[in-house]
Design an enzyme around this catalytic site. Sequence first.
Site, PDB file in Angstrom:
ATOM      1  N   GLY A  61       0.832  -1.201   0.000  1.00 46.85           N
ATOM      2  CA  GLY A  61       0.000   0.000   0.000  1.00 46.85           C
ATOM      3  C   GLY A  61       0.859   1.240   0.000  1.00 46.85           C
ATOM      4  N   CYS A  88       5.025  -6.423   1.578  1.00 49.81           N
ATOM      5  CA  CYS A  88       5.425  -5.012   1.619  1.00 49.81           C
ATOM      6  C   CYS A  88       4.724  -4.285   2.786  1.00 49.81           C
ATOM      7  CB  CYS A  88       5.153  -4.364   0.269  1.00 49.81           C
ATOM      8  SG  CYS A  88       6.019  -2.801   0.057  1.00 49.81           S
ATOM      9  N   TYR A  89       3.808  -3.368   2.509  1.00 47.21           N
ATOM     10  CA  TYR A  89       3.106  -2.690   3.623  1.00 47.21           C
ATOM     11  C   TYR A  89       2.458  -3.711   4.551  1.00 47.21           C
ATOM     12  CZ  TYR A  89       0.001   0.559   6.076  1.00 47.21           C
ATOM     13  OH  TYR A  89      -0.643   1.289   7.036  1.00 47.21           O
ATOM     14  N   HIS A 178       7.821  -8.164  -3.855  1.00 50.79           N
ATOM     15  CA  HIS A 178       6.486  -8.415  -4.416  1.00 50.79           C
ATOM     16  C   HIS A 178       6.439  -9.730  -5.201  1.00 50.79           C
ATOM     17  CE1 HIS A 178       4.509  -4.604  -3.404  1.00 50.79           C
ATOM     18  NE2 HIS A 178       5.754  -4.170  -3.362  1.00 50.79           N
ATOM     19  N   GLU A 180       3.944 -11.148  -6.420  1.00 51.94           N
ATOM     20  CA  GLU A 180       2.878 -11.154  -7.423  1.00 51.94           C
ATOM     21  C   GLU A 180       3.328 -10.631  -8.781  1.00 51.94           C
ATOM     22  OE1 GLU A 180       3.238  -9.245  -4.843  1.00 51.94           O
ATOM     23  OE2 GLU A 180       2.390  -7.244  -5.060  1.00 51.94           O
ATOM     24  N   SER A 232     -22.456  -7.825 -27.819  1.00 49.43           N
ATOM     25  CA  SER A 232     -21.793  -6.717 -28.516  1.00 49.43           C
ATOM     26  C   SER A 232     -20.677  -7.171 -29.438  1.00 49.43           C
ATOM     27  CB  SER A 232     -21.196  -5.768 -27.483  1.00 49.43           C
ATOM     28  OG  SER A 232     -20.106  -6.407 -26.840  1.00 49.43           O
ATOM     29  N   GLY A 233     -20.217  -8.398 -29.263  1.00 48.97           N
ATOM     30  CA  GLY A 233     -19.047  -8.807 -30.038  1.00 48.97           C
ATOM     31  C   GLY A 233     -17.782  -8.704 -29.202  1.00 48.97           C
ATOM     32  N   ASP A 236     -16.565 -10.240 -23.085  1.00 53.42           N
ATOM     33  CA  ASP A 236     -17.405 -10.551 -21.928  1.00 53.42           C
ATOM     34  C   ASP A 236     -18.817 -10.978 -22.338  1.00 53.42           C
ATOM     35  OD1 ASP A 236     -15.189  -9.789 -20.547  1.00 53.42           O
ATOM     36  OD2 ASP A 236     -15.929  -7.798 -20.051  1.00 53.42           O
ATOM     37  N   LYS A 384     -10.569 -10.829 -16.081  1.00 50.75           N
ATOM     38  CA  LYS A 384     -10.609 -10.928 -17.548  1.00 50.75           C
ATOM     39  C   LYS A 384      -9.869 -12.171 -18.063  1.00 50.75           C
ATOM     40  CE  LYS A 384     -11.835  -8.468 -21.222  1.00 50.75           C
ATOM     41  NZ  LYS A 384     -13.065  -7.680 -21.350  1.00 50.75           N
TER      42      LYS A 384
END
Length: 528
Positions: A61, A88-89, A178, A180, A232-233, A236, A384
């Site tokens: 953070g 980290c934080y 980190h 990640e 919509s194409g 999602d 996503k």
Amino acid sequence: MAQQSDIHSQRLLIVDFGSQYTQLIARRVRECGVYCEIYPFDISAAAVNEFAPRGVILSGGPESVTGDETPRIDQSIFALNVPVLGICYGMQAMAQQFGGQVSGSDKREFGHARIQAESSSSFIETLLKVSEGYDVWMSHGDKVTELPPGFVCTASSGSAPIAAMENAEKRLFGVQFHPEVTHTKAGFELLSEFAHNICGCDGTWTAANIVEDAIARVREQVGSDKVVLGLSGGVDSSVVAALLARAIGPQLTCIFVDNGLLRKDEKGEVESAFNIAINDGDMPPLDILTIDAEEEFLGNLQGMDDPEAKRKVIGSTFIEVFDREAKRLEGVKWLAQGTIYPDVIESAASKYGKAHVIKSHHNVGGLPERMAMQLVEPLRELFKDEVRKIGLHLGLPESLIMRHPFPGPGLGVRILGQIQKDYADVLREADAIFIEELRRADLYRQVSQAFAVYLPVKSVGVVGDARRYEHVIALRAVETIDFMTARWAHLPYEFIEHVSNRIINEIAAVSRVVYDVSSKPPATIEWE
Ligand code: XMP
């Protein structure tokens, strides 16, 4: 039927202290096959207990624990008696709350660093599963300078003598770096070790299980009712369509609104993608209702040149058209939407302050209230990349799943100023040439988003012996991970030259092509 095991039951809680990497932590944990959810740091004790995670990860953070008013870890988290990993934080807050010392510094350490092991720790030794595993990514100013009682230092780096710490008995771990981010070579292995071996979660969060679970939940939710979806194409809505087709088949009607601002042959591309899934997979046919609303949209947009006003008109016209058409279908009770997890997190986070609105993004905002229907949102808990994985699993082709994003207002924000049908037609052709050439040169997947922009300013050119006095097309291609920042794509000159020649030679209404070399910030990706 065998009882389906709940794929959400073995889960981790990600506590967000405001790091730009928090969603990345959650995505990596999910990639390990473990379900997790993100909550703000001031999550209530009741919510912590109700969530009942098998382990907790505390994010980094922007604050400093040396300040009085900065976020702290709620005691309810430690009261769970499950493993906790502070990053980290998160590590600094844990160190301070257990009686250690954290010192502030004006100097930030940012970038690659190499750590070394300081005492035997099977957790930190996981890093050695990957060559160069001790190469990590740092981004911090403050650091832990004194261990809390009961903790040992497990790794150090040149600038952080306590780069990792743990209390193995209580299963509390902290890393200053980190794990990640992919620059930490063995970061994924470290998170996987935490999720699987330390927290004891199996890898049940897989594309196949997610699809099976979503299908069961949709069936339970809507029963035999009818459902309508705006197709919509984009990735999602297409994945929602494929999922619902599997779950409820003919109860679903998709409405495809042609607003006159779509890319060339948008509808054909979507249809052929679904035909592949229907013919090659076991997806039932889709009922797609196409509404030609070009005149209505362009009519409503007439004379408007302000980007925000254009966005609003496109959004409200969409709602009107969709609502009108949906009402013609009888007995529809549910509206399906492709809301994904980052949308959910962002709207929850807005309670704690939201970033300044640069552009008002429109998708289907406002539809549910207007239509008074109940919502089905089968992608609500997915990132996503997970949506893409399940789309492929459902048999949708890569050409659709890996498509670049396309904004809700479509070409409406790529024709600068007032919109006219002939401008949109020219832009569609130019854009199609650019995209076709990107695919042919194997560059499409290397850029995150690419498109043409219509600039209605006149410029002189000469083609053959004739003078041409026409408008300008700008080409835009960017590389980005999160679309919040982006670098203009350094496409080969020869490639840009070839695309430019094709556009000017094949489209008489264009006299000049330019390439956009602006990064974001300060420029945005779209021109409006
Ligand atoms: P900007 O232009 O803000 O774009 O840098 C970031 C990403 O968002 C997309 N974008 C939109 N998407 N409605 C959408 O659904 C919008 O009004 C809109 N405006 C921008 C843009 O294409 C890029 O991917």
